[in-house]
Design an enzyme around this catalytic site. Structure first.
Site, PDB file in Angstrom:
ATOM      1  CB  CYS A  35       0.510  -9.528  -1.281  1.00 60.22           C
ATOM      2  SG  CYS A  35       1.794  -9.748  -2.515  1.00 60.22           S
ATOM      3  CB  CYS A 104       4.437  -4.346  -6.464  1.00 61.30           C
ATOM      4  SG  CYS A 104       3.222  -4.103  -5.147  1.00 61.30           S
TER       5      CYS A 104
HETATM    6 FE1  FES Z   1       2.033  -7.829  -3.467  1.00 62.37          FE
HETATM    7 FE2  FES Z   1       1.620  -5.919  -5.204  1.00 62.37          FE
HETATM    8  S1  FES Z   1       0.543  -6.241  -3.328  1.00 62.37           S
HETATM    9  S2  FES Z   1       2.955  -7.604  -5.377  1.00 62.37           S
END
Ligand code: FES
Length: 135
Positions: A35, A104
Site C-alpha cells: 500500500c 495497518c
Molecule cells: Fe496500508 Fe493501511 S492500507 S497501512
C-alpha cells in the site's frame, strides 16, 4: 454495522502523540510495500520505562488510528511490556479493524519493535535484560 468503530474514527480524527521527539532514544521506521504506507515511531526511554512516544504516519486512516492507539498503549509502560505489544492488541483496543485493514495494525507493532531495536542497538548493555524477557 459501520465499517469502522467509533474508536478508530476518534483516533483517526484526533490522533494522540503525533510528532517528533528530538534526540529520541529509539527511532523506527517501517513501511508496507503493497500500500506504500510509512510509519515512524520515536521513543524516549528513562530507567527502562517508555516516558514519551510520538509518531508520524503517512498512510491510511487505519494506520493513523493504529499508530495513535499503539502509542497510548505503551506510553508510561516498562520497555518489557512495550516489547510484547502485538498488532492484535492494537486492533482489539480499537474495537476491531476490518480484516483487510489488519495489516495497518501490523505496521504499528513493527514500528515499535523497530524503534526498540534501535534503542537496544544504541544501548547494548540493556539487551541481556530484553532477551530474558523475550525468551
Ligand atoms: Fe496500508 Fe493501511 S492500507 S497501512
Amino acid at each position: 454495522m459501520a465499517l469502522y468503530s467509533e474508536k478508530v474514527m476518534d483516533h483517526f480524527r484526533n490522533p494522540r502523540n503525533v510528532g517528533v521527539i528530538e534526540n529520541a532514544d529509539g527511532v523506527g521506521e517501517v513501511g508496507n510495500a503493497k500500500c506504500g504506507d510509512i510509519m515512524k515511531m520515536y521513543l524516549k526511554i528513562d530507567d527502562d520505562v517508555v516516558t514519551d512516544v510520538k509518531f508520524e504516519t503517512f498512510g491510511c486512516g487505519s494506520a493513523i488510528a493504529s499508530s495513535s492507539m499503539a502509542t497510548e498503549l505503551i506510553k508510561g509502560k516498562p520497555v518489557s511490556e512495550a516489547m510484547q505489544l502485538t498488532n492484535k492488541a492494537v486492533a482489539e483496543a480499537l474495537d476491531g479493524l476490518p480484516d483487510y485493514k489488519m495489516h495497518c495494525s501490523v505496521l504499528a507493532e513493527e514500528a515499535i519493535q523497530s524503534a526498540l531495536d534501535d534503542y537496544y542497538n544504541k544501548h547494548p548493555e540493556k539487551k541481556s535484560i530484553a532477551n530474558d524477557v523475550r525468551n
